[in-house]
Design a protein around this motif. Structure first.
Motif, mmCIF file in Angstrom:
data_model
loop_
_atom_site.group_PDB
_atom_site.id
_atom_site.type_symbol
_atom_site.label_atom_id
_atom_site.label_comp_id
_atom_site.label_asym_id
_atom_site.label_seq_id
_atom_site.Cartn_x
_atom_site.Cartn_y
_atom_site.Cartn_z
ATOM 1 N N ARG A 95 1.007 -1.458 0.152
ATOM 2 C CA ARG A 95 0.511 0.066 0.007
ATOM 3 C C ARG A 95 0.224 1.287 -0.194
ATOM 4 N N SER A 96 0.948 2.526 -1.040
ATOM 5 C CA SER A 96 1.293 3.580 -0.224
ATOM 6 C C SER A 96 -0.027 4.497 -0.948
ATOM 7 N N VAL A 97 0.021 5.702 -0.599
ATOM 8 C CA VAL A 97 -1.166 7.429 -0.695
ATOM 9 C C VAL A 97 -0.011 8.386 -1.583
ATOM 10 N N ALA A 100 -5.528 16.017 -0.961
ATOM 11 C CA ALA A 100 -6.217 15.493 -2.169
ATOM 12 C C ALA A 100 -5.074 14.298 -1.795
ATOM 13 N N ALA A 101 -6.260 12.700 -1.767
ATOM 14 C CA ALA A 101 -4.895 11.905 -1.620
ATOM 15 C C ALA A 101 -5.805 10.759 -2.337
ATOM 16 N N ILE A 102 -5.047 9.667 -2.975
ATOM 17 C CA ILE A 102 -5.942 8.479 -2.891
ATOM 18 C C ILE A 102 -4.309 7.674 -2.973
ATOM 19 N N GLU A 103 -5.161 6.708 -2.656
ATOM 20 C CA GLU A 103 -4.597 5.201 -1.829
ATOM 21 C C GLU A 103 -4.509 4.020 -3.559
ATOM 22 N N LEU A 104 -3.345 3.841 -2.554
ATOM 23 C CA LEU A 104 -2.166 3.167 -3.981
ATOM 24 C C LEU A 104 -2.259 1.032 -3.697
ATOM 25 N N ALA A 163 -9.776 4.395 -3.217
ATOM 26 C CA ALA A 163 -10.118 5.111 -1.828
ATOM 27 C C ALA A 163 -9.445 6.400 -1.936
ATOM 28 N N GLN A 164 -10.245 7.792 -0.891
ATOM 29 C CA GLN A 164 -9.163 8.724 -1.242
ATOM 30 C C GLN A 164 -10.099 10.002 0.044
ATOM 31 N N PHE A 165 -9.051 10.348 0.549
ATOM 32 C CA PHE A 165 -9.154 11.366 1.153
ATOM 33 C C PHE A 165 -9.079 12.896 0.484
ATOM 34 N N ASP A 208 -5.522 16.606 -9.561
ATOM 35 C CA ASP A 208 -4.263 16.221 -9.894
ATOM 36 C C ASP A 208 -3.306 15.016 -9.651
ATOM 37 N N CYS A 209 -4.558 14.422 -7.936
ATOM 38 C CA CYS A 209 -3.670 13.621 -7.607
ATOM 39 C C CYS A 209 -4.253 12.113 -8.612
ATOM 40 N N LYS A 210 -5.499 12.137 -9.745
ATOM 41 C CA LYS A 210 -5.774 11.267 -10.250
ATOM 42 C C LYS A 210 -5.174 11.474 -11.855
ATOM 43 N N LEU A 211 -4.424 12.782 -11.706
ATOM 44 C CA LEU A 211 -3.446 12.596 -13.095
ATOM 45 C C LEU A 211 -2.222 11.873 -12.932
ATOM 46 N N LEU A 212 -1.765 12.504 -12.003
ATOM 47 C CA LEU A 212 -0.784 12.464 -10.721
ATOM 48 C C LEU A 212 -0.666 10.162 -10.808
ATOM 49 N N ALA A 213 -1.921 9.998 -10.257
ATOM 50 C CA ALA A 213 -1.650 8.375 -10.552
ATOM 51 C C ALA A 213 -1.461 7.517 -11.964
#
Length: 224
Positions: A3-5, A26-30, A38-40, A156-161
């Motif tokens: 797991r990473s965030v 914003a944060a998303i779980e990987l 899952a996201q914050f 930006d989180c979703k794009l960066l993922a």
């Protein structure tokens, strides 16, 4: 599984130690570098004015944050989501610096830099001497940027993922994992034993077989 965030922030400026504050997190779980869904997310009252220069970057105004929670109100939820996982960000020292400054303001420990995974560093290693902004990487990997009219932490989180998947080969690992899980499911869902089934030829089939054997020279079926 690992797991990473992955997380991103928007701020009132560039200097957390001289009064600039976080206004969006914003944060998303990987898992195995692939998003789980899952996201914050939090839009925050920075307890100060948002300069117009900053608004031009992320589109967030004083009106947008009026009545929103302060960082102290979401710190526990954010830290729970982060857990003890590695933390992925683009130009990570910037985001680490701001989150750590906010944590210290409310009497918490700063983020451990040993947890930092900087996608900008990964991109520079893979594409030395080339533009490695998030926009540039999205264009390089043919990732749709049409919704990115301003900097938005969750987008930006979703794009960066998606970029991170490409930088780490995560998509290929995901396919391998899927294949392994499918194989495991097939193995565990198959019957443990099979009941033998007796096949009894019809009389005419036996006669046809004897007639065929008669044509062979010294057939093994007739040896004693």
């Amino acid at each position: 599984m690992s797991r990473s965030v992955l997380f991103d922030t928007e701020t009132t400026g560039f200097e957390p130690l001289t009064g600039d504050r976080v206004i969006e997190i914003a944060a998303i779980e990987l898992f195995n570098d692939l998003p789980t869904g899952a996201q914050f997310y939090a839009l925050l009252d920075p307890e100060r004015d948002i300069p117009s220069d900053s608004t031009r970057v992320h589109g967030i105004t004083n009106a947008h944050v009026e009545g929103k929670p302060k960082f102290v109100d979401v710190a526990d939820e954010m830290l729970k989501f982060f857990g003890d996982s590695p933390l992925v960000a683009h130009n990570a020292p910037f985001d680490f610096g701001f989150i750590s400054a906010e944590l210290e303001r409310v009497g918490r420990k700063p983020l451990d830099k040993a947890r930092m995974v900087d996608t900008l560093v990964l991109a520079k290693q893979r594409f030395p001497g080339m533009p490695n902004s998030l926009d540039a990487l999205c264009r390089r990997f043919d990732i749709d940027l049409s919704a990115r009219t301003t900097h938005n932490a969750l987008l930006d989180c979703k794009l960066l993922a998606d970029v991170y998947v490409e930088l780490t080969g995560g998509r290929q690992r995901g396919l391998v994992l899927e294949a392994e899980e499918s194989l495991a499911f097939a193995q565990y869902s198959a019957p443990a034993t099979r009941t033998p089934r007796l096949i009894q030829p019809a009389p005419e089939q036996l006669a046809a077989h004897d007639k065929f054997i008669d044509k062979l020279k010294e057939p093994v079926w007739r040896r004693e």
